[in-house]
Design an enzyme around this catalytic site. Structure first.
Site, PDB file in Angstrom:
ATOM      1  CG  ASP A   1      -1.921   1.048   1.276  1.00  0.00           C
ATOM      2  OD1 ASP A   1      -2.715   1.156   0.333  1.00  0.00           O
ATOM      3  OD2 ASP A   1      -1.888   1.842   2.243  1.00  0.00           O
TER       4      ASP A   1
ATOM      5  CG  ASP B   1       0.232  -6.847   5.202  1.00  0.00           C
ATOM      6  OD1 ASP B   1       0.689  -7.769   5.893  1.00  0.00           O
ATOM      7  OD2 ASP B   1       0.619  -5.668   5.300  1.00  0.00           O
TER       8      ASP B   1
HETATM    9  O1  F6P Z   1       3.281  -5.060   5.437  1.00  0.00           O
HETATM   10  C1  F6P Z   1       3.943  -6.201   5.819  1.00  0.00           C
HETATM   11  C2  F6P Z   1       4.105  -6.252   7.308  1.00  0.00           C
HETATM   12  O2  F6P Z   1       4.775  -7.460   7.633  1.00  0.00           O
HETATM   13  C3  F6P Z   1       2.827  -6.116   8.111  1.00  0.00           C
HETATM   14  O3  F6P Z   1       2.097  -7.314   8.176  1.00  0.00           O
HETATM   15  C4  F6P Z   1       3.352  -5.651   9.437  1.00  0.00           C
HETATM   16  O4  F6P Z   1       2.399  -4.876  10.134  1.00  0.00           O
HETATM   17  C5  F6P Z   1       4.525  -4.788   9.059  1.00  0.00           C
HETATM   18  O5  F6P Z   1       4.917  -5.180   7.763  1.00  0.00           O
HETATM   19  C6  F6P Z   1       5.696  -4.890   9.993  1.00  0.00           C
HETATM   20  O6  F6P Z   1       6.664  -3.993   9.577  1.00  0.00           O
HETATM   21  P1  F6P Z   1       8.141  -3.901  10.158  1.00  0.00           P
HETATM   22  O7  F6P Z   1       8.901  -5.073   9.588  1.00  0.00           O
HETATM   23  O8  F6P Z   1       8.642  -2.600   9.661  1.00  0.00           O
HETATM   24  O9  F6P Z   1       8.019  -4.019  11.633  1.00  0.00           O
END
Ligand code: F6P
Length: 335
Positions: free
Chosen positions: A119, A144
């Site tokens: 997104d 996601d």
């Molecule tokens: O968008 C992918 C994702 O894994 C989400 O499911 C999760 O909320 C986020 O990224 C976690 O991000 P980061 O690795 O920056 O903590």
């Protein structure tokens, strides 16, 4: 000798693309490497050059740009993560940041940027296209599965399988020790992973951000189940709906039943991509290059009813999973 890949687009205009820029952005997902491989090799096959941009938009702003060839993507189709690395960039989120990014792309003679991401990455690509007239194409890469214009995003199939694998193991101990388990899965603000995993794992409850959660109803069902002799119970909670730890505490406090919680976290982002993820990544990568050759910019490629689907990037951002209510009903019915 490098030849120009310009063709007449289906919109009747000539696209004079010579060099494609490629980056991965935001959270990585298994299958991104297969998509990188498909973009690089399809582009070279059509006589184009490919420049890989390291560390997403953050690396673009630092001009971390490398030439890619056939061999740069050898033996990566089965590897999780992304060989281009990825990041989240605060600077790119500013007007000055996007303006600088567009100037860097032009300076490096990149004619079109293919962005593999979710997104936020799509929003960035749309701003580059709309506000700075820079040709961009989005390729859906996120575990996601929350983007419009595609039934699946690269990585979601593997993430669901990884979570299922973990939950199957938790089920063994839950059943043996007669406990309730609350398992938190990823998904950002989407309940897609939770609801798929809940159905696939035979969970008794799934809590998702898209629907109001009635804790009293869950507690009532737990108590009733317990009275009827049900000794183990699995609750899957999407990270966007609440914390597994808080829900587990509340269950123990009120029902006095022994409860544990597990946060699956980033485990779901890694590992060997499933066949399905490699296949969609490969088809989407090739489709993105076709789009570039046809001069279809400001677009996102997706797969809908197993066909390649191309929509405007501006419409391709966040979507809600279509089958939540149907899955929830089935989960309750089968408890
Ligand atoms: O968008 C992918 C994702 O894994 C989400 O499911 C999760 O909320 C986020 O990224 C976690 O991000 P980061 O690795 O920056 O903590």
């Amino acid at each position: 000798m490098h030849q120009k890949g310009g063709v007449i687009s289906d919109m009747g205009k000539k696209s004079e693309i010579t060099t494609i820029g490629l980056l991965t952005s935001g959270g990585d997902g298994p299958g991104m490497n297969a998509a990188i491989r498909a973009v690089v090799r399809s582009a070279i096959d059509k006589g184009l050059k490919v420049k890989g941009i390291l560390r997403g938009y953050a690396g673009l702003l630092k001009e971390e740009i490398i030439d890619m060839d056939h061999r740069s993507v050898s033996n990566i189709i089965d590897r999780g993560g992304t060989i281009l690395k990825t990041a989240r960039s605060k600077e790119f989120g500013t007007d000055a940041g996007v303006k600088k990014a567009a100037a860097i792309l032009r300076k490096h003679k990149i004619d079109c940027l293919i962005v593999i991401g979710g997104d936020g990455s799509y929003r960035g690509a749309q701003i580059l296209f709309k506000d700075h007239g820079f040709p961009t194409i989005g390729l859906p890469g996120t575990i996601d599965n929350d983007l419009n214009g595609t039934d699946e995003t690269i990585g979601c199939h593997t993430a669901v399988n990884t979570a299922l694998d973990a939950i199957d193991k938790i089920r063994d101990t839950a059943h043996s020790m007669e406990r309730i388990f609350v398992i938190e899965v990823m998904g950002n603000r989407s309940g897609y992973i939770a609801i798929e995993v809940g159905l696939g794992a035979g969970a008794e409850n799934v809590i998702v951000p898209e629907r109001k959660f009635d804790c009293n109803d869950l507690l009532k069902r737990l108590k009733e189940g317990n009275r009827k002799g049900k000794v183990s119970w699995m609750v899957v909670v999407a990270e966007g709906a609440g914390k597994a730890e808080d829900i587990a505490k509340k269950i123990t406090e009120i029902t006095k039943l022994e409860t544990r919680f597990v946060v699956l976290g980033h485990v779901q982002r890694g590992g060997t991509p499933t066949g399905r993820d490699r296949i969609i990544a490969t088809r989407l990568g090739a489709a993105a290059v076709e789009c570039a050759l046809k001069g279809q910019f400001g677009k996102a490629v997706g797969i809908s009813a197993d066909e390649i689907n191309i929509i405007d990037l501006k419409d391709a951002t966040y979507k809600e999973f279509r089958h939540i209510d149907q899955y929830q009903r089935l989960i309750t019915q089968l408890t």
